[in-house]
Design an enzyme around this catalytic site. Structure first.
Site, PDB file in Angstrom:
ATOM      1  CB  SER A 248       4.166   8.584   8.948  1.00 26.79           C
ATOM      2  OG  SER A 248       3.673   7.277   9.037  1.00 26.79           O
TER       3      SER A 248
ATOM      4  CE  LYS B  12       2.349   6.706   5.927  1.00 28.62           C
ATOM      5  NZ  LYS B  12       3.430   6.421   4.949  1.00 28.62           N
TER       6      LYS B  12
ATOM      7  CE  LYS C 121       2.871   3.491   8.617  1.00 25.13           C
ATOM      8  NZ  LYS C 121       3.329   2.744   7.456  1.00 25.13           N
TER       9      LYS C 121
ATOM     10  CG  ASP D  95       0.982   3.310   4.809  1.00 27.07           C
ATOM     11  OD1 ASP D  95       0.585   2.345   4.131  1.00 27.07           O
ATOM     12  OD2 ASP D  95       2.196   3.543   5.015  1.00 27.07           O
TER      13      ASP D  95
ATOM     14  CD  GLU E  92       1.896   4.992   2.065  1.00 26.06           C
ATOM     15  OE1 GLU E  92       1.534   5.999   2.723  1.00 26.06           O
ATOM     16  OE2 GLU E  92       3.046   4.547   2.110  1.00 26.06           O
TER      17      GLU E  92
ATOM     18  CG  ASP F  89       5.260   2.273   0.636  1.00 22.48           C
ATOM     19  OD1 ASP F  89       6.339   2.028   0.078  1.00 22.48           O
ATOM     20  OD2 ASP F  89       5.188   2.446   1.882  1.00 22.48           O
TER      21      ASP F  89
ATOM     22  CE  LYS G  67       8.217   4.171   2.390  1.00 24.55           C
ATOM     23  NZ  LYS G  67       7.707   3.004   3.125  1.00 24.55           N
TER      24      LYS G  67
ATOM     25  N   GLY H 258       9.150   7.698   3.611  1.00 21.95           N
ATOM     26  CA  GLY H 258      10.225   7.658   4.594  1.00 21.95           C
ATOM     27  C   GLY H 258      10.301   6.301   5.253  1.00 21.95           C
TER      28      GLY H 258
HETATM   29  O1  OSB Z   1       4.860   2.187   5.013  1.00 23.38           O
HETATM   30  O2  OSB Z   1       5.443   4.193   4.755  1.00 23.38           O
HETATM   31  C1  OSB Z   1       5.563   3.118   5.350  1.00 23.38           C
HETATM   32  C2  OSB Z   1       8.054   3.545   8.242  1.00 23.38           C
HETATM   33  C3  OSB Z   1       8.679   2.323   8.229  1.00 23.38           C
HETATM   34  C4  OSB Z   1       8.251   1.373   7.315  1.00 23.38           C
HETATM   35  C5  OSB Z   1       7.224   1.654   6.419  1.00 23.38           C
HETATM   36  C6  OSB Z   1       6.597   2.888   6.416  1.00 23.38           C
HETATM   37  C7  OSB Z   1       7.000   3.831   7.356  1.00 23.38           C
HETATM   38  C8  OSB Z   1       6.391   5.129   7.470  1.00 23.38           C
HETATM   39  C9  OSB Z   1       7.314   6.179   7.824  1.00 23.38           C
HETATM   40  O3  OSB Z   1       5.203   5.370   7.368  1.00 23.38           O
HETATM   41  C10 OSB Z   1       7.449   7.354   7.991  1.00 23.38           C
HETATM   42  C11 OSB Z   1       8.576   8.257   8.241  1.00 23.38           C
HETATM   43  O4  OSB Z   1       9.749   7.950   7.912  1.00 23.38           O
HETATM   44  O5  OSB Z   1       8.278   9.306   8.798  1.00 23.38           O
HETATM   45 MG    MG Z   2       3.703   3.024   3.380  1.00 24.31          MG
END
Ligand code: OSB
Ligand code: MG
Length: 373
Positions: A138, A164, A166, A192, A217, A242, A266, A294
């Site tokens: 991510s 992924k 953001k 995401d 996401e 999520d 999660k 994660g």
């Molecule tokens: O929205 O998925 C999320 C990390 C912290 C808070 C929210 C998110 C995330 C990630 C993390 O996208 C990814 C990872 O742990 O590699």
């Molecule tokens: Mg997310």
């Protein structure tokens, strides 16, 4: 096996690269670890709450307080007269409303101890069927396409099976298009939004359709299931939820409404690995694909996530990256990529534990609560 006490330990783990998303910046992870001490074993849990309440209402200092003042008293009273039983402790904690990440951390520590005594791995206990799980990465908002492409090139070269990105308003169509052009069909892509769009952005988000993403996401707010159901009818890109999915029940409702066709599971967000497995079961029954999310976990949480991701319904690569994507020195023996996968630990319980020297180096506070105290 009896529970004797529980340790609450805060550790500061500097991230290799600051993680920026629509919910803020994380440069260091301020992680709360839970250690369940029993007559026979020592179990570990990791609380995934961030330092600020920007991903959800939980944050690490509040989680520590809730565990200390409201969850442990219930678990410890329950533990006084009988053998450690994680499912019963989880039921005792359910009296407390919300605070799902706090509950999940305690549950994991107890489960690790209980499974160590039984000699069963977490993956086996949950119903895992895979020895290794597909690794995804991510990437936060980098602010600059050149920088983003460099990062993507590096991760693709490492062997990650899915990337992924953001996104947020102002950082979406262009960077995603550039990345798709750069990687072609060599790697699966998804995005995401962490709830940063509104339903009025439907047409704009439909411009992501040509990039054949695995999913988008959490485009809309956490509580907007109806909005997601409406948006789903206007996009070809599948919607993944999520933040909106906090229990097996909300998963059932979201699926029934047509709000998502993919779910990010999660364990921290849903109150623990036992509820995470129930969500997996609900999704499998409904034909909805799941993947393991994660929260920038250390090796403790990563071990548990790898175990969860080994269940049969986890058909998409997760936010499960190698230790070196997050930390120079992980708390446990590092997780490494092997042909784009992470190996699922096979030892009893989590199958990993913190390295004493690293733990000593990164600890910022420790508190211990004894049963009967
Ligand atoms: O929205 O998925 C999320 C990390 C912290 C808070 C929210 C998110 C995330 C990630 C993390 O996208 C990814 C990872 O742990 O590699
Ligand atoms: Mg997310």
């Amino acid at each position: 096996m009896k529970l004797e006490g529980v340790e609450l330990r805060r550790v500061r783990m500097p991230l290799v690269v600051p993680f920026v998303s629509a919910h803020g910046i994380e440069s260091d992870r301020d992680v709360l670890l839970i250690r369940a001490c029993t007559t026979e074993a020592e179990g570990w849990g990791e609380c995934v709450a961030l330092s600020e309440p920007t991903y959800s209402s939980e944050y690490v200092a509040a989680a520590e307080q809730v565990i200390r003042n409201h969850l442990l008293p219930r678990v410890l009273v329950d533990a006084r007269d009988g053998h450690l039983d994680t499912a019963r402790s989880a039921a005792a904690m359910s009296q407390v409303k919300g605070h799902l990440m706090a509950k999940a951390a305690v549950e994991l520590a107890l489960l690790d101890a209980e499974l160590q005594e039984k000699g069963v791995s977490l993956a086996t206990h949950l119903g895992g069927v895979r020895e290794a799980v597909d690794a995804g990465v991510s990437i936060g908002i980098t602010g600059g396409v050149a920088n983003l492409l460099d990062l993507v090139d590096g991760y693709v070269a490492d062997g990650y099976r899915r990337v992924k990105l953001k996104i947020e308003p102002g950082w979406d169509i262009e960077p995603v298009g550039e990345v798709r052009t750069r990687v072609g069909d060599r790697v699966a892509l998804q995005v995401d939004a962490n709830g940063s769009y509104g339903l009025a952005d439907a047409e704009h988000l439909a411009s992501l359709d040509p990039f054949h993403l695995l999913c988008i996401e959490q485009p809309l707010a956490d509580d907007d299931l109806l909005g997601h159901a409406r948006l789903a009818r206007q996009l070809r890109t599948p919607i993944c939820l999520d933040e909106s999915i906090t229990s097996a029940h909300t998963a059932e409702v979201a699926i029934a409404l047509g709000a998502c066709s993919v779910v990010n599971i999660k364990a921290g967000r849903v109150g623990g690995y036992l509820e995470a497995r129930r969500i997996h079961d609900v999704c499998v029954a409904a034909g909805v694909a799941v993947w393991c999310g994660g929260m920038l976990e250390t090796g403790i949480g990563r071990a548990a996530n790898a175990a969860l991701a080994s269940l049969p319904g986890f058909t998409l690569p997760g936010d499960l990256s190698a230790s070196d994507r997050y930390y120079d020195r992980d708390l446990t023996a590092p997780f490494v990529l092997e042909d784009g996968r992470l190996r699922v630990p096979t030892g009893p319980g989590l199958g990993v534990s913190p390295l004493a020297d690293v733990l000593a180096q990164v600890t910022t506070s420790v508190d211990y609560v004894r049963v009967g105290a």
